[in-house]
Scaffold this motif. Structure first.
Motif, PDB file in Angstrom:
ATOM      1  N   ALA A   8       0.846  -1.189   0.000  1.00 33.31           N
ATOM      2  CA  ALA A   8       0.000   0.000   0.000  1.00 33.31           C
ATOM      3  C   ALA A   8       0.880   1.236   0.000  1.00 33.31           C
ATOM      4  O   ALA A   8       1.938   1.262   0.622  1.00 33.31           O
ATOM      5  N   ARG A   9       0.397   2.233  -0.725  1.00 41.17           N
ATOM      6  CA  ARG A   9       1.094   3.519  -0.751  1.00 41.17           C
ATOM      7  C   ARG A   9       0.089   4.632  -0.969  1.00 41.17           C
ATOM      8  O   ARG A   9      -0.981   4.412  -1.526  1.00 41.17           O
ATOM      9  N   ARG A  12      -2.859  10.183  -8.919  1.00 39.22           N
ATOM     10  CA  ARG A  12      -3.575   9.177  -8.157  1.00 39.22           C
ATOM     11  C   ARG A  12      -3.570   7.809  -8.837  1.00 39.22           C
ATOM     12  O   ARG A  12      -3.349   7.698 -10.026  1.00 39.22           O
ATOM     13  N   GLY A  13      -3.886   6.792  -8.032  1.00 41.79           N
ATOM     14  CA  GLY A  13      -4.098   5.455  -8.545  1.00 41.79           C
ATOM     15  C   GLY A  13      -5.563   5.247  -8.870  1.00 41.79           C
ATOM     16  O   GLY A  13      -6.396   6.124  -8.637  1.00 41.79           O
ATOM     17  N   TRP A  14      -5.887   4.065  -9.380  1.00 43.12           N
ATOM     18  CA  TRP A  14      -7.282   3.773  -9.749  1.00 43.12           C
ATOM     19  C   TRP A  14      -8.188   3.664  -8.534  1.00 43.12           C
ATOM     20  O   TRP A  14      -9.385   3.875  -8.626  1.00 43.12           O
ATOM     21  N   GLY A  15      -7.637   3.315  -7.385  1.00 40.25           N
ATOM     22  CA  GLY A  15      -8.443   3.169  -6.179  1.00 40.25           C
ATOM     23  C   GLY A  15      -8.325   4.343  -5.224  1.00 40.25           C
ATOM     24  O   GLY A  15      -8.588   4.213  -4.038  1.00 40.25           O
ATOM     25  N   PHE A  16      -7.949   5.492  -5.727  1.00 38.21           N
ATOM     26  CA  PHE A  16      -7.732   6.678  -4.899  1.00 38.21           C
ATOM     27  C   PHE A  16      -9.022   7.143  -4.236  1.00 38.21           C
ATOM     28  O   PHE A  16     -10.056   7.242  -4.887  1.00 38.21           O
ATOM     29  N   VAL A  17      -8.926   7.440  -2.921  1.00 34.62           N
ATOM     30  CA  VAL A  17     -10.048   8.071  -2.228  1.00 34.62           C
ATOM     31  C   VAL A  17      -9.626   9.356  -1.515  1.00 34.62           C
ATOM     32  O   VAL A  17     -10.431  10.267  -1.379  1.00 34.62           O
ATOM     33  N   GLU A  27      -3.513   3.261  -0.966  1.00 31.12           N
ATOM     34  CA  GLU A  27      -4.181   2.354  -1.896  1.00 31.12           C
ATOM     35  C   GLU A  27      -3.429   1.029  -1.892  1.00 31.12           C
ATOM     36  O   GLU A  27      -2.209   0.995  -2.031  1.00 31.12           O
ATOM     37  N   LEU A  28      -4.162  -0.042  -1.754  1.00 33.51           N
ATOM     38  CA  LEU A  28      -3.588  -1.376  -1.650  1.00 33.51           C
ATOM     39  C   LEU A  28      -3.542  -2.053  -3.014  1.00 33.51           C
ATOM     40  O   LEU A  28      -4.483  -1.952  -3.795  1.00 33.51           O
ATOM     41  N   LEU A  68      -8.783   0.389  -2.558  1.00 35.25           N
ATOM     42  CA  LEU A  68      -8.283  -0.401  -3.670  1.00 35.25           C
ATOM     43  C   LEU A  68      -9.286  -0.322  -4.805  1.00 35.25           C
ATOM     44  O   LEU A  68     -10.383   0.206  -4.654  1.00 35.25           O
ATOM     45  N   SER A  69      -8.889  -0.864  -5.933  1.00 34.38           N
ATOM     46  CA  SER A  69      -9.752  -0.924  -7.105  1.00 34.38           C
ATOM     47  C   SER A  69      -9.899  -2.381  -7.503  1.00 34.38           C
ATOM     48  O   SER A  69      -8.909  -3.119  -7.505  1.00 34.38           O
TER      49      SER A  69
END
Length: 172
Positions: free
Chosen positions: A71-72, A79-84, A90-91, A126-127
């Motif tokens: 996770a980072r 951002r990543g695809w699972g960014f909140v 994000e894992l 995560l996504s």
């Protein structure tokens, strides 16, 4: 199987596992070379071991890697695809073929969630792509809930204050 902390020397393994995770359905959609050169994919591994990076690697009795979960945090502009949120890591999780179907993914997920919580994070995201029902079920069993949508994937998040590490020991 043993879980150990992910270290900067695991960069090549994590890069391979990003490709494995994207290719979850068996069709080769990306290669390791793609992960290294695609601006979005490389975000999950570039500079691995920077402050805030947390992860675990599963190894077999011979010390060979079976998979990893890490996770980072991402900035909102990268951002990543699972960014909140910028303070929610994000894992990512990937299992090599030799470790599939033996509970390695579940052990990695639980180990990484514990490490992320110990690191002080309040939540993790995560996504998961549409159709990846095995992964989705594993995440939902841990309490992940859908909090958004990104393309053909749901963004899931878990409040780490409410997560309880499974107490059942499993041999994998």
């Amino acid at each position: 199987m043993l879980l150990r902390s992910a270290v900067p020397a695991d960069l090549d393994l994590l890069t391979i596992l990003v490709a494995e995770a994207v290719n979850w359905g068996g069709e080769q959609r990306v290669t390791v070379a793609d992960v290294r050169t695609d601006d979005h994919l490389v975000r999950y591994v570039e500079g691995w071991g920077r402050p805030g990076d947390v992860g675990v690697v599963a190894v077999d009795d011979a010390g060979e890697a079976l998979g990893a979960a890490w996770a980072r945090v991402f900035a909102s502009g990268r951002r990543g695809w699972g960014f909140v949120a910028e303070d929610v890591p994000e894992l990512s999780l990937g299992v090599l073929p030799a470790g599939r179907g033996a509970g390695v993914g579940s052990a990695l997920l639980d180990g990484c969630l514990g490490a992320v919580r110990a690191h002080g994070s309040r939540a993790v995201s995560l996504s998961v792509e549409d159709g990846n029902d095995l992964a989705r079920a594993m995440y939902e069993r841990r309490g992940f809930v859908v909090v958004g949508r990104e393309g053909g994937s749901d963004v899931l998040a878990l409040d780490l204050a409410t997560w309880t590490r499974p107490s059942v020991a499993r041999k994998v």
